[in-house]
Motif scaffolding. Structure first.
Motif, PDB file in Angstrom:
ATOM      1  N   ASP A 169      -2.506   8.727 -16.187  1.00 11.92           N
ATOM      2  CA  ASP A 169      -3.199   8.149 -17.066  1.00 11.92           C
ATOM      3  C   ASP A 169      -2.175   7.466 -18.328  1.00 11.92           C
ATOM      4  OD1 ASP A 169      -5.232   8.751 -15.670  1.00 11.92           O
ATOM      5  OD2 ASP A 169      -5.628  10.810 -16.594  1.00 11.92           O
ATOM      6  N   LEU A 170      -2.778   6.390 -18.694  1.00 10.26           N
ATOM      7  CA  LEU A 170      -2.140   5.846 -19.966  1.00 10.26           C
ATOM      8  C   LEU A 170      -2.771   5.742 -21.217  1.00 10.26           C
ATOM      9  CD1 LEU A 170      -0.759   2.817 -17.928  1.00 10.26           C
ATOM     10  CD2 LEU A 170       0.561   4.960 -18.415  1.00 10.26           C
ATOM     11  N   SER A 171      -2.343   5.153 -22.297  1.00 13.14           N
ATOM     12  CA  SER A 171      -2.980   4.904 -23.489  1.00 13.14           C
ATOM     13  C   SER A 171      -3.899   3.756 -23.111  1.00 13.14           C
ATOM     14  CB  SER A 171      -2.314   4.900 -24.732  1.00 13.14           C
ATOM     15  OG  SER A 171      -1.476   3.482 -24.607  1.00 13.14           O
ATOM     16  N   GLY A 172      -5.048   3.490 -24.206  1.00 16.75           N
ATOM     17  CA  GLY A 172      -5.802   2.492 -23.923  1.00 16.75           C
ATOM     18  C   GLY A 172      -6.801   2.376 -22.784  1.00 16.75           C
ATOM     19  N   ASN A 173      -6.974   3.743 -22.332  1.00 14.24           N
ATOM     20  CA  ASN A 173      -8.074   3.936 -21.203  1.00 14.24           C
ATOM     21  C   ASN A 173      -7.543   3.096 -19.901  1.00 14.24           C
ATOM     22  OD1 ASN A 173     -10.258   5.454 -21.130  1.00 14.24           O
ATOM     23  ND2 ASN A 173     -11.712   3.852 -21.468  1.00 14.24           N
ATOM     24  N   ALA A 174      -6.174   3.233 -19.838  1.00 18.62           N
ATOM     25  CA  ALA A 174      -5.829   2.548 -18.253  1.00 18.62           C
ATOM     26  C   ALA A 174      -4.971   3.803 -17.405  1.00 18.62           C
ATOM     27  CB  ALA A 174      -4.890   1.554 -18.878  1.00 18.62           C
ATOM     28  N   ILE A 175      -4.672   3.141 -16.350  1.00 19.35           N
ATOM     29  CA  ILE A 175      -3.957   4.197 -15.272  1.00 19.35           C
ATOM     30  C   ILE A 175      -2.978   3.475 -14.656  1.00 19.35           C
ATOM     31  CG2 ILE A 175      -5.941   5.722 -14.825  1.00 19.35           C
ATOM     32  CD1 ILE A 175      -6.362   4.084 -12.131  1.00 19.35           C
ATOM     33  N   ALA A 176      -1.786   4.040 -14.237  1.00 20.16           N
ATOM     34  CA  ALA A 176      -0.731   3.469 -13.440  1.00 20.16           C
ATOM     35  C   ALA A 176      -0.752   4.212 -12.204  1.00 20.16           C
ATOM     36  CB  ALA A 176       0.751   3.401 -14.256  1.00 20.16           C
ATOM     37  N   MET A 177      -0.579   3.267 -11.048  1.00 20.71           N
ATOM     38  CA  MET A 177      -0.419   4.004  -9.842  1.00 20.71           C
ATOM     39  C   MET A 177       0.665   3.340  -9.040  1.00 20.71           C
ATOM     40  SD  MET A 177      -4.549   3.340  -8.596  1.00 20.71           S
ATOM     41  CE  MET A 177      -4.254   3.606  -6.993  1.00 20.71           C
ATOM     42  N   ILE A 178       1.164   4.414  -8.192  1.00 19.18           N
ATOM     43  CA  ILE A 178       2.083   4.045  -7.058  1.00 19.18           C
ATOM     44  C   ILE A 178       1.475   3.390  -6.033  1.00 19.18           C
ATOM     45  CG2 ILE A 178       4.025   4.798  -5.290  1.00 19.18           C
ATOM     46  CD1 ILE A 178       5.057   6.904  -7.642  1.00 19.18           C
ATOM     47  N   VAL A 179       1.706   2.255  -5.514  1.00 18.45           N
ATOM     48  CA  VAL A 179       1.229   1.543  -4.413  1.00 18.45           C
ATOM     49  C   VAL A 179       2.286   1.115  -3.589  1.00 18.45           C
ATOM     50  CG1 VAL A 179      -0.679   1.074  -5.485  1.00 18.45           C
ATOM     51  CG2 VAL A 179       0.788  -0.755  -5.763  1.00 18.45           C
ATOM     52  N   ASP A 180       1.717   0.794  -2.196  1.00 20.53           N
ATOM     53  CA  ASP A 180       2.508   0.156  -1.177  1.00 20.53           C
ATOM     54  C   ASP A 180       2.389  -1.638  -1.260  1.00 20.53           C
ATOM     55  OD1 ASP A 180       4.080   0.081   1.518  1.00 20.53           O
ATOM     56  OD2 ASP A 180       2.596  -1.360   1.876  1.00 20.53           O
ATOM     57  N   VAL A 181       3.333  -2.254  -1.364  1.00 19.36           N
ATOM     58  CA  VAL A 181       3.169  -3.890  -1.154  1.00 19.36           C
ATOM     59  C   VAL A 181       3.954  -4.526  -0.048  1.00 19.36           C
ATOM     60  CG1 VAL A 181       2.679  -4.131  -3.611  1.00 19.36           C
ATOM     61  CG2 VAL A 181       5.218  -3.787  -2.907  1.00 19.36           C
ATOM     62  N   PRO A 182       3.716  -5.664   0.476  1.00 22.79           N
ATOM     63  CA  PRO A 182       4.448  -6.301   1.524  1.00 22.79           C
ATOM     64  C   PRO A 182       6.107  -6.296   1.470  1.00 22.79           C
ATOM     65  CG  PRO A 182       2.589  -7.422   1.011  1.00 22.79           C
ATOM     66  CD  PRO A 182       2.730  -6.509  -0.056  1.00 22.79           C
ATOM     67  N   ASN A 183       6.525  -6.931   0.298  1.00 27.09           N
ATOM     68  CA  ASN A 183       7.744  -7.304   0.238  1.00 27.09           C
ATOM     69  C   ASN A 183       8.664  -6.557  -0.529  1.00 27.09           C
ATOM     70  OD1 ASN A 183       7.015  -9.716   1.609  1.00 27.09           O
ATOM     71  ND2 ASN A 183       6.078 -10.566  -0.099  1.00 27.09           N
ATOM     72  N   ALA A 184       8.122  -5.321  -0.881  1.00 24.98           N
ATOM     73  CA  ALA A 184       8.936  -4.321  -1.640  1.00 24.98           C
ATOM     74  C   ALA A 184       9.080  -2.822  -1.029  1.00 24.98           C
ATOM     75  CB  ALA A 184       9.027  -4.423  -3.016  1.00 24.98           C
ATOM     76  N   ASP A 185       9.951  -1.712  -1.503  1.00 23.80           N
ATOM     77  CA  ASP A 185       9.763  -0.599  -0.963  1.00 23.80           C
ATOM     78  C   ASP A 185       8.484   0.132  -1.485  1.00 23.80           C
ATOM     79  OD1 ASP A 185      12.113  -0.769   0.527  1.00 23.80           O
ATOM     80  OD2 ASP A 185      13.283   0.378  -1.154  1.00 23.80           O
TER      81      ASP A 185
END
Length: 499
Positions: free
Chosen positions: A47-63
């Motif tokens: 959870d971040l400041s400013g009522n936001a969140i950061a998530m680890i995700v999977d994407v096609p062209n990177a680990d």
């Protein structure tokens, strides 16, 4: 007569909607997925400041990548990174991500770990650095500790005696191979705790003098202190030591009597920090000298080296008392599944508003040639005051059957003033429903309980309760698909609801 009937139906409809969470937003097809291989006990979001969140995700062209979502489910930025993700948290004013530089199915992750620092508002890569380069020959078990406010970051690693090689035994000797692997894995060659500064430099490194005992667990206090607890069943003691700065000697060690039957009957050791400096809690689930399943819950004051503890024995008579005490909040939630004594264990221990909440539930796993599954019953919630006096026993009635080792069986909690919000999964035929409840922390009374509406969510998806984001006026649930044996990625949908 028709008017009265319509009025009655209207009242029922209004009452139902009053107890059902209102949907705000939904993302049905995000451009990223959840990594099937990422199963971190440190969580996949922060959870971040400013009522936001950061998530680890999977994407096609990177680990993998880190993506930030605001309180309207709008994507603010996404940053692609390399390696095998291990942990995410806040450190100083940035987002910190830890990744192993390599990972294989047979050898697990490498013992080399890289840290990334990302700017919270833009996702810009501030810095990256190899923060630990460990043994090339033996398996290490790392732990990562972030404070909620980002004040500190610590890493601890246990060097085992298990060699990093492909362990495949012949059918005849496979059992003995497994025994040898288990013995080597549990043997510790060393245990090291490392502190880092905002430049990702190691500023303190120590190998702590361990308290007496074989069964042990480590944790960090909110104040940055490091805690190690051991159980020495032969002497009937639980030894809890606290360490400050870089000294390997503990600042204080507190010994608490515990009547464990033997060393192998310690099921779990669980920690919680108080908001007050140098105050910590410990919960131990074990089999006592009478071979009864028991809990020891203690509040430890390291300021003066004192403790207050309470024990609870879960025999058949006590289970009947607990079952009789259960008062359903409504008829839809009256099915109590809390009878398997041998599978009971502590699931969570946390302090809310000077109330210590300890959750206990029956849980067991079964593996066969057809696969594996985990079954978990209703959750007992015990409240204690600052003097460790019991305030209440309360139940969250549910039965949850999951694949693997209990995916999404954990409860998610959020506290606002004297209200504790709870989310939990519940088996519903062949699919999974999600329970939302609100409990009064002072009395333990369930004031509200209902099922989360899933009209826009695929019926086969379940709530990933380990990654719920509790915002100021709403909460976000990631619903994910069931993971297959050979899955490389797992699709998800995000649902946002009002409190």
């Amino acid at each position: 007569m028709k008017i009265k009937l319509m009025f009655s139906l209207l009242l029922v409809f209004l009452q139902f909607n009053a107890f059902t969470q209102q949907q705000i937003n939904v993302i049905k097809k995000p451009t990223w997925n959840i990594r099937a291989s990422y199963d971190s006990k440190y969580g996949s979001k922060v959870d971040l400041s400013g009522n936001a969140i950061a998530m680890i995700v999977d994407v096609p062209n990177a680990d993998f990548a880190v993506v930030t979502i605001d309180d309207k489910l709008s994507q603010k930025w996404i940053t692609e990174l390399s390696g095998f993700p291990m942990a995410i948290g806040k450190f100083k004013n940035n987002i910190m991500v830890i990744a192993a530089t390599d990972h294989s199915y047979f050898k697990s992750f490498s013992n080399q770990f890289k840290a990334y620092l990302l700017e919270e508002k833009t996702g810009r890569l501030v810095s990256e650095k190899i923060i630990y380069d460990g043994s090339k020959d033996f398996v290490e078990m790392p732990e990562f500790f972030f404070s909620e406010d980002g004040a500190y970051f610590k890493m601890a690693t246990r060097l085992t005696s298990l060699k990093r090689k492909v362990h495949i035994g012949l059918p005849i000797v496979g059992f003995f191979t497994a025994l040898k692997m288990d013995k080597d894995f549990n043997e510790s060659q060393s245990y090291t705790v490392i502190d880092f500064n905002d430049k990702l430099e190691q500023i303190q490194k120590m190998e702590p003098d361990m308290p007496d005992g074989d069964t042990w667990k480590a944790s960090c206090g909110d104040d940055g202190s490091f805690i190690i607890s051991t159980v020495d069943a032969s002497k009937g003691k639980c030894n809890v030591a606290i360490y400050l700065s870089s000294s390997p000697s503990p600042l204080k060690t507190v010994s608490i009597p515990v009547d464990a039957f033997n060393q192998d009957d310690i099921s779990s050791i669980t920690f919680a920090s108080s908001k007050k400096p140098l105050i910590n809690y410990i919960g131990i689930f074990y089999k006592n000298a009478n071979k009864e399943r028991s809990t020891l819950i203690a509040r430890i004051d390291f300021n003066n080296g004192t403790f207050t503890s309470i024990k609870e024995v879960f025999d058949k008579a006590h289970l009947k008392e607990l079952q009789k005490s259960f008062v359903p909040a409504n008829k839809k939630f009256d099915d109590l599944d809390f009878s398997d004594i041998k599978y009971l264990n502590i699931r969570n221990i946390s302090e809310y508003n000077n109330t210590l909440l300890v959750t206990i539930s029956p849980k067991y796993s079964v593996s066969s040639s057809r696969g594996s599954f985990t079954s978990e019953g209703s959750v007992l919630m015990n409240g204690y005051d600052a003097q460790m006096k019991p305030l209440y026993h309360q139940f969250l009635p549910r039965t949850y059957l999951s694949r693997g080792m209990g995916e999404a069986s954990d409860l998610s909690f959020n506290q606002t003033e004297n209200t504790l919000r709870i989310l939990a999964n519940q088996s519903d035929g062949g699919s999974v429903a999600t329970i939302y409840a609100e409990m009064d922390l002072g009395s333990g009374k369930i004031n509200k309980i209902s099922m989360i509406p899933k009209d826009d969510i695929k019926s086969s998806y379940y709530a990933n309760t380990e990654s719920i984001s509790w915002l100021n006026n709403s909460f976000i649930i990631p619903f994910v698909e069931r993971m297959g044996i050979f899955s490389k990625k797992v699709d998800l949908q995000l649902l946002q609801l009002k409190y």
